[in-house]
Design a protein around this motif. Structure first.
Motif, mmCIF file in Angstrom:
data_model
loop_
_atom_site.group_PDB
_atom_site.id
_atom_site.type_symbol
_atom_site.label_atom_id
_atom_site.label_comp_id
_atom_site.label_asym_id
_atom_site.label_seq_id
_atom_site.Cartn_x
_atom_site.Cartn_y
_atom_site.Cartn_z
ATOM 1 N N LEU A 67 0.866 -1.186 0.000
ATOM 2 C CA LEU A 67 0.000 0.000 0.000
ATOM 3 C C LEU A 67 0.900 1.233 0.000
ATOM 4 O O LEU A 67 0.636 2.222 -0.661
ATOM 5 N N ALA A 68 1.966 1.140 0.775
ATOM 6 C CA ALA A 68 3.014 2.173 0.765
ATOM 7 C C ALA A 68 4.278 1.558 1.350
ATOM 8 O O ALA A 68 4.206 0.640 2.171
ATOM 9 N N GLY A 69 5.420 2.071 0.900
ATOM 10 C CA GLY A 69 6.704 1.605 1.434
ATOM 11 C C GLY A 69 7.685 2.763 1.426
ATOM 12 O O GLY A 69 7.515 3.723 0.664
ATOM 13 N N VAL A 70 8.693 2.672 2.286
ATOM 14 C CA VAL A 70 9.685 3.751 2.368
ATOM 15 C C VAL A 70 11.079 3.149 2.528
ATOM 16 O O VAL A 70 11.280 2.220 3.313
ATOM 17 N N CYS A 116 4.137 13.991 -0.675
ATOM 18 C CA CYS A 116 3.982 12.833 -1.563
ATOM 19 C C CYS A 116 2.654 12.959 -2.322
ATOM 20 O O CYS A 116 1.839 13.829 -2.020
ATOM 21 N N ASP A 117 2.474 12.087 -3.293
ATOM 22 C CA ASP A 117 1.301 12.227 -4.163
ATOM 23 C C ASP A 117 0.673 10.853 -4.418
ATOM 24 O O ASP A 117 0.613 10.384 -5.556
ATOM 25 N N PRO A 118 0.218 10.195 -3.349
ATOM 26 C CA PRO A 118 -0.279 8.821 -3.532
ATOM 27 C C PRO A 118 -1.656 8.800 -4.198
ATOM 28 O O PRO A 118 -2.430 9.743 -4.064
ATOM 29 N N ALA A 119 -1.932 7.714 -4.889
ATOM 30 C CA ALA A 119 -3.238 7.565 -5.538
ATOM 31 C C ALA A 119 -4.212 6.903 -4.564
ATOM 32 O O ALA A 119 -3.791 6.220 -3.626
ATOM 33 N N ALA A 120 -5.495 7.114 -4.797
ATOM 34 C CA ALA A 120 -6.522 6.365 -4.063
ATOM 35 C C ALA A 120 -6.989 5.240 -4.976
ATOM 36 O O ALA A 120 -7.130 5.432 -6.182
ATOM 37 N N ASP A 121 -7.194 4.061 -4.415
ATOM 38 C CA ASP A 121 -7.754 2.967 -5.214
ATOM 39 C C ASP A 121 -8.572 2.067 -4.292
ATOM 40 O O ASP A 121 -8.806 2.413 -3.129
ATOM 41 N N MET A 122 -8.979 0.912 -4.806
ATOM 42 C CA MET A 122 -9.846 0.039 -4.003
ATOM 43 C C MET A 122 -9.134 -0.501 -2.756
ATOM 44 O O MET A 122 -9.775 -0.980 -1.829
ATOM 45 N N HIS A 123 -7.790 -0.399 -2.733
ATOM 46 C CA HIS A 123 -7.044 -0.962 -1.605
ATOM 47 C C HIS A 123 -6.841 0.042 -0.471
ATOM 48 O O HIS A 123 -6.742 -0.346 0.689
ATOM 49 N N ALA A 124 -6.732 1.332 -0.802
ATOM 50 C CA ALA A 124 -6.462 2.331 0.242
ATOM 51 C C ALA A 124 -6.795 3.725 -0.267
ATOM 52 O O ALA A 124 -6.613 4.018 -1.454
ATOM 53 N N SER A 125 -7.267 4.569 0.656
ATOM 54 C CA SER A 125 -7.537 5.963 0.292
ATOM 55 C C SER A 125 -6.214 6.728 0.242
ATOM 56 O O SER A 125 -5.188 6.274 0.779
ATOM 57 N N GLU A 126 -6.268 7.923 -0.351
ATOM 58 C CA GLU A 126 -5.070 8.764 -0.397
ATOM 59 C C GLU A 126 -4.646 9.134 1.031
ATOM 60 O O GLU A 126 -3.461 9.104 1.373
ATOM 61 N N ALA A 127 -5.626 9.464 1.869
ATOM 62 C CA ALA A 127 -5.311 9.882 3.247
ATOM 63 C C ALA A 127 -4.626 8.745 4.012
ATOM 64 O O ALA A 127 -3.672 8.975 4.765
ATOM 65 N N TYR A 128 -5.106 7.522 3.815
ATOM 66 C CA TYR A 128 -4.489 6.396 4.531
ATOM 67 C C TYR A 128 -3.060 6.177 4.043
ATOM 68 O O TYR A 128 -2.149 5.918 4.832
ATOM 69 N N ARG A 129 -2.858 6.332 2.726
ATOM 70 C CA ARG A 129 -1.487 6.155 2.209
ATOM 71 C C ARG A 129 -0.559 7.237 2.771
ATOM 72 O O ARG A 129 0.585 6.962 3.107
#
Ligand SMILES: Cc1cc2nc3c(=O)[nH]c(=O)nc-3n(C[C@H](O)[C@H](O)[C@H](O)COP(=O)(O)OP(=O)(O)OC[C@H]3O[C@@H](n4cnc5c(N)ncnc54)[C@H](O)[C@@H]3O)c2cc1C
Length: 259
Positions: free
Chosen positions: A165-168, A225-238
């Protein structure tokens, strides 16, 4: 691409037989040269990689499953330019460069032209790189690590082996007195390309990586950052994940730089 039925090419070029694309070598400067056909599995297991670029060994087990890591290549992952892939972000953090070759256009038959590109200039968009249609990625060069340098990687996925969903990934170099001399932070799934978070990393440089300084860098990362929202996670959660993971990996990288 074939496994996910995203592409159905009429012709496939098999690179498996090209020995020059395989293998991991130590360079004269103490860095690493990873042939394009080095398997992800080798990143996990090769003692030279564990010694020279432990960030690669730490991140590799997060990539898919053992079967996929046994076949998937370093060159394939980088050329694919997937913002959700681990290796592009990790290699950006390490300041890697890509070696690219093609046949000379209209020159001597059999002659070839090579170029080297900073990985930072390689990713142009989602699944879109600076590779021309007639070019082959031949190797990745990882510069030597500096003394008092630490690295770390972490990610959150719904299930082990899923795309993150996100990694760093983070790298921190400390100068004498424990002051941060250099820092790099890259995100997995934090934007439309694998991306270095320069501004956030810069906030760490010039002072000690205290919990407050690390928290400020993590907040800067989440804000820019500029994460996308999709069926797996919202932008805010990312964004929330980016903040939490950045604080965690920068702190771990700084601890490793101190020891
Ligand atoms: C079920 C599944 C789950 C996955 N999960 C993850 C994951 O969690 N994280 C992750 O990072 N990846 C994941 N992947 C991707 C996988 O790890 C590989 O990176 C990907 O399949 C590419 O494989 P490959 O190296 O065989 O390259 P290929 O599939 O052969 O090639 C990929 C692309 O790069 C091009 N290419 C390949 N090599 C070169 C080269 N040397 N020069 C120029 N162009 C080249 C090809 O033309 C193609 O466009 C997953 C894949 C699958 C099938």
């Amino acid at each position: 691409m074939l496994n996910f039925r995203l592409a159905a090419p009429e012709r496939l070029v098999d690179l498996n037989g090209i020995e020059a694309l395989a293998g991991v070598e130590e360079t004269e400067s103490g860095g690493l040269r990873l042939g394009a056909m080095v398997r992800v599995r080798q990143l996990e297991r090769d003692p030279l990689i564990a010694r020279r670029a432990p960030l690669l060994a730490e991140a590799a087990p997060f990539i898919a499953h053992p079967q996929i890591r046994s076949r998937g290549t370093v060159g394939g992952s980088v050329a694919h330019a997937d913002p959700a892939a681990e290796l592009p972000a990790v290699l950006l953090t390490l300041g890697a460069r890509v070696r690219i070759a093609r046949r000379s256009r209209g020159g001597e038959p059999g002659s070839r032209v090579e170029r080297t590109l900073d990985l930072d200039d390689f990713f142009l968009g989602p699944f879109f790189s600076a590779l021309e249609p007639d070019e082959l990625l031949t190797a990745i060069e990882v510069p030597p690590s500096a003394p008092a340098e630490g690295t770390a990687f972490d990610e959150v996925a719904r299930r082990r082996g899923d795309y993150a969903l996100a990694g760093v990934a983070a790298r921190v170099r400390l100068d004498s007195g424990g002051v941060c001399g250099e820092a790099a932070i890259s995100l997995v799934n934090g934007g439309s390309t694998p991306c270095l978070m320069r501004e956030a990393a810069r906030t760490l440089v010039g002072s000690e990586p205290t919990p407050e300084a690390i928290e400020a860098a993590a907040a800067a990362c989440a804000a820019t950052c500029d994460p996308a929202a999709d069926m797996h996670a919202s932008e805010a959660y990312r964004r929330h994940l980016v903040r939490t993971l950045t604080a965690r990996v920068v702190s771990r990288a700084a601890d490793r730089a101190r020891t």
